[in-house]
Design an enzyme around this catalytic site. Structure first.
Site, mmCIF file in Angstrom:
data_model
loop_
_atom_site.group_PDB
_atom_site.id
_atom_site.type_symbol
_atom_site.label_atom_id
_atom_site.label_comp_id
_atom_site.label_asym_id
_atom_site.label_seq_id
_atom_site.Cartn_x
_atom_site.Cartn_y
_atom_site.Cartn_z
ATOM 1 C CB THR A 342 9.462 12.734 -25.919
ATOM 2 O OG1 THR A 342 10.576 12.490 -26.783
ATOM 3 C CG2 THR A 342 8.817 11.395 -25.574
ATOM 4 C CB SER A 357 8.742 18.476 -21.437
ATOM 5 O OG SER A 357 8.336 18.635 -22.767
ATOM 6 N N GLY A 386 8.842 14.400 -17.022
ATOM 7 C CA GLY A 386 10.091 14.316 -16.272
ATOM 8 C C GLY A 386 9.986 15.160 -15.014
ATOM 9 C CG ASN A 570 14.085 20.327 -15.927
ATOM 10 O OD1 ASN A 570 15.103 21.004 -15.833
ATOM 11 N ND2 ASN A 570 13.734 19.741 -17.057
ATOM 12 C CB CYS A 572 17.011 17.672 -18.636
ATOM 13 S SG CYS A 572 16.215 16.091 -18.963
ATOM 14 C CD GLU A 574 15.366 21.190 -19.729
ATOM 15 O OE1 GLU A 574 14.411 20.637 -20.299
ATOM 16 O OE2 GLU A 574 16.107 20.607 -18.923
ATOM 17 N N PRO A 757 17.794 18.650 -23.544
ATOM 18 C CG PRO A 757 18.250 17.062 -21.916
ATOM 19 C CD PRO A 757 17.267 18.118 -22.287
ATOM 20 C CB THR A 760 14.041 10.842 -28.166
ATOM 21 O OG1 THR A 760 14.465 10.185 -26.976
ATOM 22 C CG2 THR A 760 13.363 9.839 -29.062
ATOM 23 C CB ILE A 761 12.951 15.420 -30.596
ATOM 24 C CG1 ILE A 761 13.780 16.432 -29.806
ATOM 25 C CG2 ILE A 761 11.733 14.977 -29.800
ATOM 26 C CD1 ILE A 761 13.037 17.732 -29.527
#
Length: 993
Positions: A342, A357, A386, A570, A572, A574, A757, A760-761
């Site tokens: 994003t 990101s 993020g 982070n 999320c 990963e 995750p 959105t994309i």
């Protein structure tokens, strides 16, 4: 029971915009009135449940809640010219009843609507159509051009199977009224197609094409300065000139980098494929429209192919052959084979190209560092980053402060400020600011940390908006399995524990325990490890936080352990990169769409290799192009050059090849597909090293020693020293030549893979998120762009092939909450293939994640699902994840009995529909008795039994377990509460966006 509208009585709590209107069935318009909704819903409940005193009280409370939900849904995106059709309102009422599991009430409501519709049709006199005028932007009226409406709708359905223009036109006509605005006219057509999606998924494409027509008019009119319209066919010839006009205007507005105009625009515009605007589903295009396209004064003037080309040109801006690379990147993006993250989509090619990101920081134990961390968080979040913050170094509650000769208040008050900073900096309204705080399990404030997301207690010690995660060392889980004591320390007295991991951590930790026993430490506390573990799991379910992440696997397998320590993940979970007070770790993400790389026969490795090689180049370019908001991030990113290539559409790929997620074949596919991605990504980074040079800190890394991610698994096996570690280390490719090439040529990037995750994309690409199982086969997704009906197109295709897709099937899917489990006429093989997330034993997700993890140099955002949570199930599941070598876990997505069965219908309705899919394989024999058992396949839970809650701190068992027997977390069920675990479609949730 139908919803009718009239003048809404004044109320002190009335916040409904005065301009929101309702189109009645006769074409007249009246103000929106939520009280009418309340009356209709009340009548529906009374018709089913009766009106005795006890029922009336319960109904009153439920109706109030439902009315508020319905009103919020209807008015979430209301503007100054919003008009709602009466049928649209009734659709939302029906949806709210279904989502609330009030199935009998919803059924009565639907039947009543059908009866009334038939009665109206019978009473309707024959008459000619009423003349309709359309109000232009300047207020002038002109006759409705129904011929153009028919043409646009006809163009939208062209080439799609099982759709037609007639029902869309009929539904659109029903929503028209005299004096309707041009925007409302466009919206009426879009909404007309949207309501048909649940009967036929291809109407999602029709809706998107109608939205594209609205967007074309908006963009072309803005650039021309006068009203403009263009059909999709006309855009084939108009796109080149449009793109030049768009680029010129965007540069004038200082939204886009002026250097993009120095590209050879003849080559660039010749490569644009206008027909790819037709490839979007409605959710994808609406998401782009709302949040990604360039706009000015609220007007979107960036069309989809211009968007993809702008991003591609921005990523190619420093390439030698800029045009060729831009076109290569455009091809990947516009065909949905790969999608950048994003921030990259937001900002590539703009005047502030912050494309990264994720950012990871470590907060040191002094006020300067703490308040610098707040500032860094704000600057990083401003451009859509993020955040993952490591707070472990901050001393605990009661620790001595030498400078003031006072006592510390601990880490929690500082986390409250970090939470409020994330809320304040909301990324320009594009998405909420988001951060995750990490704390190691030995920190003396860990118990208060666990409570941060609770809705009770001192609000000054709560972080309602910030995510939290446990950073768990292996030694703690050893103590849990041995039913041993665990000691909590303040980091100012045990500072080196922060930087130690593996056996070195365990040895030093035991030394500090001995020092505490000797009275050499002032702040420490002993707890039973099982009790702390139980509380961690209890809070994870009750509040959704803190997540469980594992410190030692992240560090022992890190290729960069020669230059630092991974102190946290982070936002999320990963990313696993080193952080210090001088270096903020940065990762640059993008994801391969796995659905585009499979055929019914399996993985298309040739196509996958081509995609991965181009994707790695795009991600590496991000590092040099990037706009860095703080120097610590720039320094770190240029030194180590990490990227994170991931994947999405995993479940869609399984649908395509016909393999159920809960099967050994699916686990093997996860292994094989990730092995190929890993091979191609590492090879691509090595090629870039040969072309552009190694990253600065390559020497001394695992890469430089020829230790690839698959090889680093042995380091974890060695460190566990006989503790149960059930991992598969098999491979199918010849890695020896690549291993040697990495040693001799080097790597361009310190890290190359991480599975994000992709919330959105994946919506943009029209596939399932990341490595997630399908939530439901038919449901309504809520995000920042609105509410969207989502139907599994793969299921619909399969049902059509067997002659089973009809209105009855749609009704059954609604009634059974998107599950096939209790629909008798659906064959068992389809029930297994299309089993939904809560019908699949999470063990399968862990097994697949374990197979992927051996190939990945970072980690993966792995959500876990559990239909009827209990302490024992969570205990088994998370220890199983640890034994399978996972580095991190993400959200716990839980669905308990009280979610399935509402109080008004307890014992009579709304059963959870589990299916008997392929059973989970038996757990392998454990190397020693303390090994975590594999979670057993869960039978369909009873939704009718009342379940007790787990207390915040459950009491210890009366007697200790027998020697060598695994201590168990109490086997009691959790009570679902509002906000517990994860809702999956929460519009405020980063993972759901």
């Amino acid at each position: 029971m139908s919803v009718e509208t009239g003048q809404r009585p004044p109320s002190s709590s009335d916040t409904t915009p005065a301009t929101v209107r309702v189109i009645r069935r006769d074409g007249s318009v009246s103000p929106f009135d939520a009280n009418k909704i309340s009356v209709a819903v009340t009548k529906a409940f009374l018709a089913v449940e009766g009106g005795d005193a006890a029922a009336s009280s319960r109904i009153h409370h439920l109706v109030k809640e439902l009315t508020e939900q319905i009103e919020t849904t209807l008015l979430r995106h209301a503007g100054p010219e919003t008009a709602l059709h009466i049928e649209q309102i009734q659709d939302i009422v029906e949806l709210a009843l279904m989502r609330g599991e009030h199935h009998k009430v919803a059924r009565a409501y639907v039947l009543y609507r059908e009866e009334r519709a038939k009665a109206r049709e019978a009473e309707k006199p024959a008459s000619s159509d009423v003349a309709i005028s359309v109000k232009a932007a300047d207020g002038s009226l002109r006759p409705l051009d129904w011929a153009r409406v028919s043409h646009v709708v006809g163009e939208a359905v062209a080439g799609l199977e099982d759709v037609s223009a007639e029902p869309v036109l009929a539904e659109a006509k029903r929503n028209l009224y005299d004096g309707i605005s041009a925007d409302e006219l466009a919206l009426a057509q879009i909404m007309a197609a949207r309501v048909l999606v649940e009967q036929e998924p291809n109407y999602s494409y029709v809706s998107a094409r109608l939205l594209a027509d609205k967007l074309r008019g908006e963009a072309l009119s803005y650039l021309a300065g006068v009203p403009q319209q263009a059909s999709q066919d006309e855009m084939t010839t108009r796109y080149p000139q449009y793109f030049r006009d768009y680029l010129k205007r965007a540069i004038e507005l200082e939204l886009v980098n002026a250097e993009l105009q120095t590209f050879d625009l003849d080559k660039i515009t010749a490569a644009i494929h206008a027909e790819r605007d037709l490839d979007f589903g409605f959710l994808g295009l609406q998401t782009l429209y709302d949040r990604y396209f360039q706009h000015h004064d609220g007007v979107r003037f960036e069309l989809p192919q211009a968007f993809f080309m702008r991003v591609a040109m921005g990523l190619a801006i420093r390439e030698d052959d800029r045009e060729a690379r831009a076109i290569e990147f455009y091809e990947l993006l516009s065909t949905f084979h790969f999608m950048a993250s994003t921030p990259t989509l937001f900002n590539s090619g703009t005047t502030r190209p912050q494309l990264s990101s994720c950012f990871l920081t470590t907060v040191d134990d002094d006020l300067d560092s703490i308040f610098q961390a707040y500032k860094n968080n704000a600057l990083l979040a401003k451009y859509s980053g993020g955040l993952g913050n490591d707070w472990t170094p901050v001393r605990g509650l009661g620790a001595h402060i030498k400078g003031t000769n006072g006592q510390s208040q601990g880490v929690v008050p500082f986390l409250k400020i970090a939470n409020d900073t994330a809320v304040a900096v909301n990324q320009g309204g594009k998405r909420k600011g988001a951060a995750c705080a990490y704390l190691e399990t030995w920190h003396v404030d860990i118990e208060e940390f666990l409570d941060l997301r609770k809705n009770t207690g001192d609000d000054r010690r709560r972080t309602h908006d910030m995510n939290t995660a446990n950073w768990v060392p292996d030694e703690f889980l050893r103590r849990v399995e041995a039913d041993a004591q665990w000691t909590l320390f303040s980091p100012n007295e045990t500072p080196d524990l922060h930087d130690l991991y593996g056996n070195a951590f365990a040895e030093r930790y035991r030394e500090y325990e001995a020092a505490a026993e000797r009275g050499e430490l002032k702040v420490f506390r002993k707890v039973r490890a099982v009790d702390l573990w139980r509380r961690m799991l209890t809070m994870l379910f009750e509040t959704g936080h803190p997540w469980i992440t594992f410190k030692d696997p992240c560090n022992l397998r890190s290729p960069q352990q020669h230059v630092g320590v991974v102190h946290s993940s982070n936002l999320c979970t990963e990313i696993t990169l080193n952080t210090t007070t001088d270096e903020v770790a940065v990762c640059n993400l993008g994801s391969v769409n796995l659905l585009k790389h499979v055929t019914p026969e399996g993985l298309d490795t040739q196509r996958l290799e081509k995609t991965v090689r181009t994707a790695v180049r795009m991600l590496d370019n991000v590092i040099d192009i990037n706009f860095y908001t703080i120097p610590e991030a720039r320094r770190s990113n240029l030194r180590h050059r990490p990227i994170g290539l991931g994947l999405m559409g995993f479940q869609d790929a399984l649908f395509e090849i016909g393999v159920p997620l809960s099967s050994n074949e699916a686990v093997q596919f996860a292994d094989t597909s990730m092995e190929h991605i890993s091979y191609y990504a590492i090879s691509a980074s090595t090629d870039l090293a040969e072309e552009r040079g190694q990253y600065q800190t390559f020497e001394g890394s695992l890469w430089s020693k020829g230790i690839l991610p698959i090889d680093s698994m042995q380091l974890l096996i060695d460190a566990r020293q006989g503790d149960a570690l059930d991992v598969d280390t098999s491979s199918t490719l010849d890695w020896a030549p690549l291993r040697e090439r990495v040693k001799t040529v080097g790597m361009r990037n310190s890290n190359v893979m991480a599975i994000a995750p992709t919330a959105t994309i994946s919506n943009i690409c029209g596939v399932g998120q990341s490595i997630e199982p399908l939530f439901q086969n038919l449901f309504v997704k809520s995000n920042m762009s609105g509410d969207f009906t989502v139907v599994n197109p793969h299921l619909v295709r399969s049902l059509k092939e067997r002659g089973l897709w009809d209105e009855v099937m749609v009704s059954d899917l609604k009634y059974f909450d998107g599950s096939l489990g209790q629909i008798d006429r659906v064959p068992d093989d389809l029930k297994a293939l299309y089993a939904t997330a809560f019908e699949i034993e999470s063990k399968w997700l862990v097994d697949a994640g374990s197979r992927r993890q051996k190939w990945i140099d970072q980690a993966q955002s792995l959500n876990l699902y559990i239909a009827a949570p209990s302490g024992r199930k969570l205990d088994e599941l998370y220890r199983y994840a640890w034994h399978k070598g996972l580095k991190t876990t993400y959200y716990l997505r839980a669905r308990s009995a009280t979610h399935v069965e509402k109080s008004t219908l307890r014992g009579t309705d709304g059963k959870l529909n589990a299916v008997s899919a392929t059973p989970a394989p038996a757990a392998p024999a454990s190397p020693k008795p303390a090994a975590a058992p594999a979670p057993a396949a869960s039978p369909a839970p009873s939704a009718s039994a009342a379940v007790p809650a787990v207390p915040v701190t459950a009491p210890a068992p009366a007697a200790k377990p027998e020697p060598k027997e695994m201590p168990k977390v109490s086997d009691v069920d959790f009570v679902a509460t509002e906000g517990a675990a994860c809702r999956i479609d929460d519009p405020d949730c980063e993972a759901c966006q």
